[in-house]
Enzyme design. Structure first.
Site, PDB file in Angstrom:
ATOM      1  N   ASN A  34       0.821  -1.219   0.000  1.00  0.00           N
ATOM      2  CA  ASN A  34       0.000   0.000   0.000  1.00  0.00           C
ATOM      3  C   ASN A  34       0.854   1.267   0.000  1.00  0.00           C
ATOM      4  OD1 ASN A  34       0.680  -0.673   2.781  1.00  0.00           O
ATOM      5  ND2 ASN A  34      -0.661   1.005   3.372  1.00  0.00           N
ATOM      6  N   HIS A  35       2.109   1.181   0.437  1.00  0.00           N
ATOM      7  CA  HIS A  35       2.973   2.368   0.406  1.00  0.00           C
ATOM      8  C   HIS A  35       3.467   2.694  -1.004  1.00  0.00           C
ATOM      9  CE1 HIS A  35       3.916   3.424   4.766  1.00  0.00           C
ATOM     10  NE2 HIS A  35       2.934   2.553   4.786  1.00  0.00           N
ATOM     11  N   HIS A  86       0.006  -8.041  -0.168  1.00  0.00           N
ATOM     12  CA  HIS A  86       0.407  -7.183   0.949  1.00  0.00           C
ATOM     13  C   HIS A  86      -0.671  -7.075   2.026  1.00  0.00           C
ATOM     14  CE1 HIS A  86       2.703  -4.123   3.014  1.00  0.00           C
ATOM     15  NE2 HIS A  86       1.581  -3.447   3.165  1.00  0.00           N
ATOM     16  N   HIS A 191       1.562  -5.962   6.124  1.00  0.00           N
ATOM     17  CA  HIS A 191       0.711  -4.796   6.327  1.00  0.00           C
ATOM     18  C   HIS A 191       0.437  -4.417   7.783  1.00  0.00           C
ATOM     19  CE1 HIS A 191      -1.929  -1.750   4.904  1.00  0.00           C
ATOM     20  NE2 HIS A 191      -3.067  -2.364   5.121  1.00  0.00           N
TER      21      HIS A 191
HETATM   22 MN   LIG Z   1       1.093  -1.795   4.610  1.00  0.00          MN
END
Ligand SMILES: [Mn+2]
Length: 303
Positions: A34-35, A86, A191
């Site tokens: 997500n980054h 993730h 995550h």
């Molecule tokens: Mn994450």
């Protein structure tokens, strides 16, 4: 297999797998986290660090990085047995209703007991449009956001991940349904670091860099967190001092992970944060959704 979190260049561990991938593209598989988005790289200092370190080439380098992030795969299936992503599981997206049925749906949606979520299929995942700088939390293309942002839960069923503002929470029953339906044995995701786990009663802490979250009839769900001593920057002196971990999966089944924990080198080498970590929220929770909207002008700037 590593599963990292921070996107700062300063965190060299993050770039080591990327370098391996560039030199050995047929040997190294790198998934998106997500980054790896415009939002997270701008909030957590990556953009600023690139702009400062690369000077007049900074904008170009940053755009190229975003292009790489956008192109990374969302998930893999290893040896037909192990699903890795993730965040984790994802919803099924029903076909867009016609205008007429939309009207009808609005009326139906007043009935609260109807659960609008059902698990998505691998076919839906493979068809999802993953080339998005910021996976949307609304609209039709929700699978990328789910895969990158979702978390497991101890409560059954699928529900919105209100803590994060994007993605889902899924229960042990969903883990079982997913494994069984797609003939899998294991889910490995990341995550959640020690800071996120502190706020999740019922789940084990991330002290060793991994946790076994769901043990169901067909297999297991594992969280693997490869960033030791996380988060890198903290306003307080007190630290989690968590270990990071990686797993080794061996043939023929690849579904019995061998866990290896490791410690951070201490003291950490001095590096600059490139974002105001005393002001910015600790982890990647509670998204500021308004600032995540990728407007057409953002796209022009970033292409
Ligand atoms: Mn994450």
């Amino acid at each position: 297999m590593f599963n990292l979190e921070s996107t700062l260049i300063s965190d060299e561990l993050k770039f080591f797998p990327f370098i391996c991938y560039v030199f050995l593209p047929h040997r190294v598989y790198l998934l998106r986290g997500n980054h790896e988005s415009k939002y997270c790289t701008s909030v957590y200092g990556f953009e600023k660090e690139v702009l400062i370190k690369y000077g007049d080439k900074g904008k170009h380098v940053y755009r190229k990085c975003l292009g790489c992030f956008e192109g990374l795969p969302l998930a893999t299936i290893i040896a037909g047995n192990v699903y890795t992503a993730h965040g984790g599981l994802f919803r099924s997206i029903p076909a867009t209703p016609s205008k007429r049925s939309k009207k009808k749906n609005r009326r139906i949606s007043l009935t609260p007991e109807i659960n609008p979520f059902s698990l998505g299929s691998l076919e839906e995942l493979s068809k999802a449009r993953r080339s998005v700088l910021d996976p949307p939390w609304e609209g039709q293309n929700l699978i990328p956001g789910d895969v990158l942002w979702s978390d497991p839960s101890m409560s059954p069923g699928l529900s919105p991940n209100t803590e994060r503002g994007i993605g889902l929470l899924w229960g042990p029953d969903c883990t079982e349904e997913f494994l069984k339906k797609f003939n899998l044995k294991l889910i490995i995701r990341s995550h959640e670091g020690p800071d996120a786990r502190e706020k999740r009663p019922g789940f084990a802490g991330m002290d060793e860099g991994y946790t076994i979250d769901h043990t169901v009839e067909t297999g297991k769900l594992i969280t693997l967190f490869s960033a030791p001593d996380y988060p890198q920057f903290q306003a307080t002196v007190e630290r989690y001092n968590n270990k990071g971990a990686y797993v080794v999966l061996k043939p023929p089944e690849f579904n019995n992970p061998e866990f290896h924990s490791f410690e951070a080198i201490l003291p950490r080498p001095k590096v600059q944060a490139y974002y105001d970590y005393e002001e910015v929220i600790d982890s990647d929770e509670e998204l500021d959704l308004a600032s995540m909207v990728t407007t057409p002008s953002d796209i022009i700037v970033s292409t």
